[in-house]
Design an enzyme around this catalytic site. Structure first.
Site, PDB file in Angstrom:
ATOM      1  N   THR A   1       0.850  -1.201   0.000  1.00 51.67           N
ATOM      2  CA  THR A   1       0.000   0.000   0.000  1.00 51.67           C
ATOM      3  C   THR A   1       0.886   1.252   0.000  1.00 51.67           C
ATOM      4  OG1 THR A   1      -1.508  -1.316   1.352  1.00 51.67           O
ATOM      5  CG2 THR A   1      -2.073   0.991   1.044  1.00 51.67           C
TER       6      THR A   1
ATOM      7  N   ALA B   1      -1.032  -1.221   7.331  1.00 50.78           N
ATOM      8  CA  ALA B   1      -1.233  -2.048   8.528  1.00 50.78           C
ATOM      9  C   ALA B   1      -1.729  -3.425   8.098  1.00 50.78           C
ATOM     10  CB  ALA B   1      -2.254  -1.397   9.455  1.00 50.78           C
TER      11      ALA B   1
ATOM     12  N   GLY C   1       4.005  -5.310  10.502  1.00 43.46           N
ATOM     13  CA  GLY C   1       5.227  -6.112  10.428  1.00 43.46           C
ATOM     14  C   GLY C   1       5.146  -7.240   9.418  1.00 43.46           C
ATOM     15  N   GLY C   2       4.024  -7.274   8.667  1.00 42.39           N
ATOM     16  CA  GLY C   2       3.913  -8.289   7.619  1.00 42.39           C
ATOM     17  C   GLY C   2       5.061  -8.194   6.623  1.00 42.39           C
ATOM     18  N   GLY C   3       5.635  -7.007   6.512  1.00 41.96           N
ATOM     19  CA  GLY C   3       6.779  -6.812   5.605  1.00 41.96           C
ATOM     20  C   GLY C   3       8.108  -6.826   6.352  1.00 41.96           C
TER      21      GLY C   3
ATOM     22  N   GLU D   1       9.649   0.931  11.420  1.00 41.98           N
ATOM     23  CA  GLU D   1       8.344   1.595  11.308  1.00 41.98           C
ATOM     24  C   GLU D   1       7.965   2.238  12.638  1.00 41.98           C
ATOM     25  OE1 GLU D   1       6.414  -1.259   7.845  1.00 41.98           O
ATOM     26  OE2 GLU D   1       5.965  -1.695   9.920  1.00 41.98           O
TER      27      GLU D   1
ATOM     28  N   LYS E   1      -8.724  -4.780   6.343  1.00 40.50           N
ATOM     29  CA  LYS E   1      -7.791  -4.714   7.483  1.00 40.50           C
ATOM     30  C   LYS E   1      -8.473  -4.260   8.779  1.00 40.50           C
ATOM     31  CE  LYS E   1      -4.147  -5.528   4.772  1.00 40.50           C
ATOM     32  NZ  LYS E   1      -3.045  -4.655   4.487  1.00 40.50           N
TER      33      LYS E   1
HETATM   34  C1  5RP Z   1       5.416  -3.882   6.825  1.00 43.55           C
HETATM   35  C2  5RP Z   1       4.081  -3.495   7.325  1.00 43.55           C
HETATM   36  C3  5RP Z   1       3.042  -3.175   6.309  1.00 43.55           C
HETATM   37  O1  5RP Z   1       2.633  -1.855   6.486  1.00 43.55           O
HETATM   38  C4  5RP Z   1       1.896  -4.115   6.472  1.00 43.55           C
HETATM   39  O2  5RP Z   1       2.376  -5.454   6.381  1.00 43.55           O
HETATM   40  C5  5RP Z   1       0.827  -3.893   5.399  1.00 43.55           C
HETATM   41  O3  5RP Z   1       1.355  -4.216   4.155  1.00 43.55           O
HETATM   42  P1  5RP Z   1       0.524  -4.141   2.826  1.00 43.55           P
HETATM   43  O4  5RP Z   1       0.268  -2.706   2.537  1.00 43.55           O
HETATM   44  O5  5RP Z   1       1.420  -4.794   1.801  1.00 43.55           O
HETATM   45  O6  5RP Z   1      -0.749  -4.919   3.037  1.00 43.55           O
HETATM   46  O7  5RP Z   1       3.811  -3.414   8.503  1.00 43.55           O
HETATM   47  O8  5RP Z   1       6.280  -4.268   7.862  1.00 43.55           O
END
Ligand code: 5RP
Length: 223
Positions: free
Chosen positions: A31, A83, A95-97, A103, A121
């Site tokens: 995003t 998020a 933290g998915g990334g 962050e 979300k």
């Molecule tokens: C990365 C994050 C991202 O903001 C979260 O994982 C959302 O990612 P996306 O926009 O790809 O759904 O916290 O550490």
């Protein structure tokens, strides 16, 4: 609208929060990548960015935005990030990334956290998404046991057959099976376990505003 289009919509909408002449905090993820694409249209009207990951830094450089070290700048007006889950009070799982530590650092340095996400979300309570936790590798087994004692199943995040290594040289645990009723208390407790670098619950650094992409447009939530 596809999920990609919803992300582009909120990425574009976040531009209204970017203060001309200032440095903007930039998060990480798919995003945020849409936000960075949109930011290209006003890159000559900002001083630059503080980035939360090497991946976002690369994208910011690619569009010609100078990236500052967090230590070289003061408080930022705005931090824009995605998020993995957001609850009705603006507490988030992130933290998915794998960029949660940086962050949280940039969020803490910013007056306003603008969360951008698609409406999937938004959740009544945090925890269906496994909570990412950045850990120092020698503490992994003990932290896994500590989560098990609270009903969570923690697994080391893998990449290409080996533990994923973060931008900070550490590992990530993803903890499933938790229902986080009290995000502030949960974040405070887990953060003080020896070996935890950062827990991916953002309750102390919660969102100020959330721009949610919906099929009928951008819904703005304020906290
Ligand atoms: C990365 C994050 C991202 O903001 C979260 O994982 C959302 O990612 P996306 O926009 O790809 O759904 O916290 O550490």
């Amino acid at each position: 609208m596809t999920q990609d289009e919803l992300k582009a919509l909120v990425g574009q909408a976040a531009l209204q929060y970017v203060v001309p002449g200032e440095i903007v905090g930039v998060g990480t993820g798919s995003t945020v990548n849409k936000f960075i694409e949109a930011l290209a249209s006003m890159k000559d009207r900002i001083r630059g960015a503080v980035s939360s990951s090497l991946a976002s830094t690369e994208r910011l450089h690619a569009i010609g935005v100078p990236v500052f070290d967090a230590n070289d700048v003061g408080e930022l007006a705005v931090y824009v990030d995605g998020a993995d889950e957001i609850d009705p009070k603006g507490h988030m799982i992130k933290g998915g990334g794998a960029a949660l530590t940086r962050e949280k650092i940039v969020a803490a340095q910013s007056r306003q956290f603008v969360c951008i996400a698609d409406e999937s979300k938004l959740v009544p309570a945090l925890g269906a998404f496994p909570v990412p936790v950045e850990v120092i590798p020698m503490a992994t087994a003990r932290i896994v046991r500590q989560f098990a004692a609270m009903g969570g199943q923690a697994r080391v995040r893998m990449k290409d057959g080996a533990p994923l290594v973060t931008d900070n040289g550490q590992h990530i645990l993803d903890v499933a099976g938790l229902r986080i009723e009290h995000p502030l208390a949960f974040e405070s407790e887990v953060n003080q376990w020896p070996g935890v670098v950062t827990v991916g619950v953002f309750a102390h650094q919660k969102a100020s505003v959330c721009l949610l992409g919906t099929s009928s447009g951008v819904r703005t939530l304020t906290y």
